[in-house]
Design an enzyme around this catalytic site. Structure first.
Site, PDB file in Angstrom:
ATOM      1  N   SER A  41      36.782  47.841  33.645  1.00  0.00           N
ATOM      2  CA  SER A  41      38.166  48.000  34.093  1.00  0.00           C
ATOM      3  C   SER A  41      38.431  49.413  34.592  1.00  0.00           C
ATOM      4  O   SER A  41      38.075  50.397  33.948  1.00  0.00           O
ATOM      5  CB  SER A  41      39.137  47.701  32.948  1.00  0.00           C
ATOM      6  OG  SER A  41      40.452  48.073  33.296  1.00  0.00           O
ATOM      7  N   HIS A  59      48.922  47.550  41.115  1.00  0.00           N
ATOM      8  CA  HIS A  59      47.763  48.323  40.635  1.00  0.00           C
ATOM      9  C   HIS A  59      47.277  49.275  41.713  1.00  0.00           C
ATOM     10  O   HIS A  59      46.799  48.858  42.765  1.00  0.00           O
ATOM     11  CB  HIS A  59      46.642  47.368  40.232  1.00  0.00           C
ATOM     12  CG  HIS A  59      45.425  48.047  39.671  1.00  0.00           C
ATOM     13  ND1 HIS A  59      45.115  48.035  38.326  1.00  0.00           N
ATOM     14  CD2 HIS A  59      44.439  48.769  40.267  1.00  0.00           C
ATOM     15  CE1 HIS A  59      43.990  48.706  38.125  1.00  0.00           C
ATOM     16  NE2 HIS A  59      43.555  49.169  39.300  1.00  0.00           N
ATOM     17  N   ALA A 117      40.038  42.400  33.914  1.00  0.00           N
ATOM     18  CA  ALA A 117      38.628  42.801  33.950  1.00  0.00           C
ATOM     19  C   ALA A 117      38.024  42.798  32.556  1.00  0.00           C
ATOM     20  O   ALA A 117      38.705  43.040  31.552  1.00  0.00           O
ATOM     21  CB  ALA A 117      38.488  44.187  34.561  1.00  0.00           C
ATOM     22  N   GLU A 146      47.146  42.079  43.051  1.00  0.00           N
ATOM     23  CA  GLU A 146      47.965  42.883  42.133  1.00  0.00           C
ATOM     24  C   GLU A 146      48.685  43.967  42.929  1.00  0.00           C
ATOM     25  O   GLU A 146      48.157  45.058  43.130  1.00  0.00           O
ATOM     26  CB  GLU A 146      47.098  43.522  41.040  1.00  0.00           C
ATOM     27  CG  GLU A 146      46.486  42.518  40.077  1.00  0.00           C
ATOM     28  CD  GLU A 146      45.836  43.178  38.864  1.00  0.00           C
ATOM     29  OE1 GLU A 146      45.781  44.424  38.831  1.00  0.00           O
ATOM     30  OE2 GLU A 146      45.392  42.446  37.961  1.00  0.00           O
ATOM     31  N   GLN A 196      41.775  46.543  26.345  1.00  0.00           N
ATOM     32  CA  GLN A 196      41.328  45.688  27.439  1.00  0.00           C
ATOM     33  C   GLN A 196      40.890  44.318  26.940  1.00  0.00           C
ATOM     34  O   GLN A 196      41.199  43.294  27.538  1.00  0.00           O
ATOM     35  CB  GLN A 196      40.185  46.373  28.193  1.00  0.00           C
ATOM     36  CG  GLN A 196      39.838  45.711  29.513  1.00  0.00           C
ATOM     37  CD  GLN A 196      40.943  45.828  30.546  1.00  0.00           C
ATOM     38  OE1 GLN A 196      41.716  46.790  30.527  1.00  0.00           O
ATOM     39  NE2 GLN A 196      41.013  44.865  31.444  1.00  0.00           N
TER      40      GLN A 196
END
Length: 247
Positions: free
Chosen positions: A165, A220, A160, A217, A130
């Site tokens: 996240s 997602h 994020a 997004e 991440q």
């Protein structure tokens, strides 16, 4: 597994350190300063590790009051303390929480039966990955001429902070088209229309950016369970709004 079922899917111590301390003691203030500097470095390293693992002590850990499906992780809620999902590997190596696998599999099977071919681009991520993604996005903005501070702030609208996240939960997947068989419009359109029937929601819709803190997004999707997903879809809510509604 058949094609139909393939979802693309120590610091050293002991005697050596004792000798170092004995030798340093005999050399007076300079050695004492050296030791103090070493200890300070170790403290800073430990602090950096803690901050990197969890985004900030000012961000509280997410609660579990509404069950595992509805854990809210975002810029204001860090990963729940002790969260360690049991992961299952998909055929392409992506990992997801084993609890969402049956629903994900069924959704992909039904998509393919209808001539739409998705693939999981990303599932569970570690904090290391991440952070790499966030730095990479910031570098993209730096190349466009933004300052380091501006680039970081802009990157956080897309990626994020580590510890905040959903990918670290294992409950979210990035779903892209198998471009040899389907277009993005086909895959994203199908998901927007039907994913809630399998317990998944489009987590970051374009009209909820100010609430979620993440830009649009369409790929997602987050598992929240079928009942919650249908309510969120039918009432045009994002997860933050839904949690506030039921709390």
């Amino acid at each position: 597994m058949s094609d139909k079922k393939d979802e693309g899917m120590a610091l050293a111590g002991g005697v050596g350190s004792g000798r170092m301390m004995a030798s340093a003691k005999g050399k007076g203030p300079i050695s004492a300063l050296w030791i103090a500097g070493l200890l300070l470095s170790l403290v800073l390293l430990a602090g950096a590790f803690i901050i990197w693992s969890r985004p900030s002590v000012s961000i509280p850990a997410a609660g579990m009051d509404n069950g595992w499906e509805l854990v809210l992780v975002n810029r204001d809620n860090a990963l729940p303390l002790g969260w360690e999902p049991e992961l299952i590997a998909l055929s392409n190596g992506s990992l997801v929480d084993v609890r969402i696998y049956p629903a994900l599999q069924q959704m992909f099977d039904d998509m393919r039966d209808q001539g739409v071919y998705p693939t999981v681009r990303d599932g569970w991520r570690s904090g290391e990955v991440q952070e790499q993604l966030l730095k990479g996005k910031a570098q993209e903005f730096r190349k466009q001429g933004y300052t380091a501070r501006e680039a970081r702030a802009m990157a956080e609208n897309w990626v994020a902070l580590p510890g905040t996240s959903e990918h670290q939960l294992g409950l979210a997947v990035d779903i892209n088209p198998d471009t040899s068989l389907s277009t993005g419009d086909q895959v994203y359109g199908w998901l927007a229309a039907y994913a809630h029937k399998y317990g998944f929601i489009r987590r970051y819709p374009p009209d909820k950016t100010e609430i979620t803190g993440i830009s649009n997004e369409p790929w997602h999707y987050r598992y929240v369970g079928r009942t919650a997903a249908e309510d969120i879809h039918d009432q045009n809510l994002c997860l933050e709004e839904y949690i506030a509604l039921i709390s």
